[in-house]
Design an enzyme around this catalytic site. Structure first.
Site, short mmCIF file in Angstrom:
data_model
loop_
_atom_site.label_atom_id
_atom_site.label_comp_id
_atom_site.label_asym_id
_atom_site.label_seq_id
_atom_site.Cartn_x
_atom_site.Cartn_y
_atom_site.Cartn_z
N SER A 107 21.29 51.95 4.58
CA SER A 107 22.43 52.87 4.56
C SER A 107 22.28 54.13 3.71
CB SER A 107 23.73 52.14 4.19
OG SER A 107 23.93 51.92 2.84
N GLN A 109 24.05 56.42 1.46
CA GLN A 109 25.20 56.06 0.63
C GLN A 109 25.19 56.78 -0.70
OE1 GLN A 109 24.19 52.12 -1.73
NE2 GLN A 109 23.79 51.75 0.47
N HIS A 111 27.53 56.28 -4.76
CA HIS A 111 28.52 55.49 -5.50
C HIS A 111 29.43 56.42 -6.29
CE1 HIS A 111 26.18 52.07 -4.31
NE2 HIS A 111 25.11 52.53 -4.93
N LYS A 134 29.51 52.40 -10.06
CA LYS A 134 28.41 51.52 -9.68
C LYS A 134 27.06 52.23 -9.83
CE LYS A 134 26.80 48.47 -5.98
NZ LYS A 134 26.80 48.25 -4.52
N GLU A 136 23.19 52.41 -10.57
CA GLU A 136 22.19 51.36 -10.38
C GLU A 136 20.79 51.89 -10.58
OE1 GLU A 136 23.48 50.09 -6.53
OE2 GLU A 136 22.15 51.47 -5.47
N HIS A 275 21.53 58.46 -1.45
CA HIS A 275 20.29 57.68 -1.44
C HIS A 275 20.31 56.65 -0.32
CE1 HIS A 275 23.03 55.18 -3.89
NE2 HIS A 275 22.34 54.14 -3.45
N ARG A 294 29.50 54.96 2.37
CA ARG A 294 28.39 55.01 3.33
C ARG A 294 28.68 56.03 4.43
NH1 ARG A 294 29.61 49.71 2.26
NH2 ARG A 294 27.98 48.47 1.25
N LYS A 300 28.10 48.90 8.56
CA LYS A 300 29.29 48.73 7.73
C LYS A 300 30.22 49.94 7.84
CE LYS A 300 27.25 45.56 4.35
NZ LYS A 300 27.01 45.29 2.91
#
Length: 422
Positions: A107, A109, A111, A134, A136, A275, A294, A300
């Site tokens: 995906s 996406q 955050h 989020k 990461e 990313h 996304r 999704k």
């Protein structure tokens, strides 16, 4: 009595994009840690979750704590987190530690930051289930590929000039605006980039599918004729189109950096950084959240408008996306990845074969230790008994507790330790 060092049995997530059977690093770790585990060769082993997430809380493997999850135990013993972590994160483990095995693209996406996360959760709780950010980090275990951040403008402009199907989607006016934007005006560059990317992602479906089919047909013919398709990023386009035919995300390769990591190299994905993971195995650590916006290469929920509004449109070369590890001056076996967020940090611990006794030092926060390579017997005053550590073993270590490792493997050990450095 509350033991503070114990082994964990961790949840496996079988998403369709994961590597199957023993091609997956996740499956290999499971099989190595427990000989009784039966690996299903046709099943995707996508993620190993090491933490307290409600959809995959780790199970404590200690006969003094029967049938208890790590989340339940921490709720009963919040002091194990360390005073600063307990107070800052309301008595919860602030991170989720993972191993990912990526076979197909995962995906397009980004955050949200905390402010946007609160807003999205209030408006659309079914799609954004909490109010946390989020950030990461991914550290490669095998050669790893991903898309990360916007390419330098000259690279995007080059694609606009060599990929007519892309230019058709963006439109002549927006394409020329980006071509005219000068490097001496970063705001102007970001504004032009935002217009171009938003026009792409909001393209009418029939139009972009027609353009994508034309592009795939043209590149496939060029490949058949033995021509160089690198000017159109042909190899990656055909690969993504085979995985997600007719998906607008296939065009994002002309805007986003292709980042290739060698084992031990990392990328950090802060708020609003576009990313997608493409292929490979990694360890990943993130703040405890399910908030992902996304816009393509996924079955999704897609939220194109939010993604286009939130993104960081600052172009930068792919080399700038690799996050450096810093070797510890106190312990040369430790390489620290310390991102600019309070929720987590990761240590890569490389113990050479010449060392037969190694101390996993106490810290003032709780941590989770993962064995990637090597074997040892672990001892700790806080453990129930000696612990046999092998590839795939996972340990929870309370704040202010240490473990002595008595190494028995001829090749040393490779460990990763997720923690919180406040």
């Amino acid at each position: 009595f509350s033991p503070a060092v114990f082994p964990l049995s961790c949840a496996v997530q079988s998403y369709s994009w994961g590597k199957r059977g023993l091609e997956s690093e996740v499956a290999k770790l499971l099989a190595s840690s427990d000989p009784l585990v039966q690996i299903q060769l046709d099943q995707p082993y996508a993620e190993l979750w090491m933490g307290t997430h409600p959809r995959g809380d780790a199970i404590i493997q200690d006969n003094r704590i029967p049938q208890k999850t790590l989340g339940q135990w921490i709720a009963d013993n919040p002091a194990c987190l360390g005073a600063k972590v307990k107070d800052t994160f309301q008595g919860s483990l602030p991170f989720l530690f993972k191993v990912l095995s990526v076979n197909t693209a995962l995906s397009i996406q980004a955050h949200p930051n905390k402010e946007l996360a609160v807003k999205l959760h209030a408006q659309f709780p079914e799609h954004y289930p909490d109010a946390n950010h989020k950030p990461e980090m991914a550290i490669a275990l095998t050669p790893f590929e991903g898309l990360c951040g916007f390419r330098p403008v000259e690279e995007i402009v080059s694609f606009l000039q060599t990929v007519p199907e892309l230019r058709a989607l963006i439109g002549e006016v927006a394409a020329e605006q980006l071509e005219r934007s000068g490097s001496d005006d970063p705001r102007g560059v970001s504004a032009a980039l935002r217009v171009c990317f938003t026009r792409l992602m909001k393209s009418e479906k029939k139009f972009f599918v027609d353009q994508l089919n034309m592009l795939v047909k043209r590149i496939s013919q060029e490949v058949a004729e033995g021509k160089d398709t690198s000017g159109s990023n042909g190899d990656l386009l055909l690969r993504l189109h085979s995985q997600y035919p007719g998906d607008i995300g296939c065009f994002t390769i002309y805007f986003l950096n292709l980042v290739r990591l060698e084992p031990g190299e990392a990328i950090f994905l802060g708020a609003n950084e576009p990313h997608a993971y493409l292929h490979g195995d990694c360890v990943e650590c993130m703040a405890c959240s399910d908030n992902t916006v996304r816009a393509g290469l996924t079955p999704k929920f897609i939220d194109v408008l939010t993604l286009c509004e939130m993104l960081n449109y600052t172009p930068a070369p792919s080399s700038s996306k690799i996050f450096p590890a810093v070797q510890s001056q106190l312990d040369p076996s430790i390489y620290l990845y310390d991102p600019p967020v309070p929720d987590f940090a990761i240590m890569r611990i490389e113990i050479p074969a010449s060392i037969k006794l190694y101390l996993v030092s106490a810290m003032d926060s709780a941590s989770i230790l993962l064995v990637i390579q090597g074997t040892a017997v672990g001892t700790s005053t806080a453990a129930a008994s000696e612990m046999t550590l092998r590839r795939g073993s996972v340990l929870f270590i309370s704040a202010n507790e240490s473990i002595s490792l008595h190494l028995s493997s001829p090749d040393g050990m490779l460990l990763f330790r997720a923690c919180c450095l406040l």
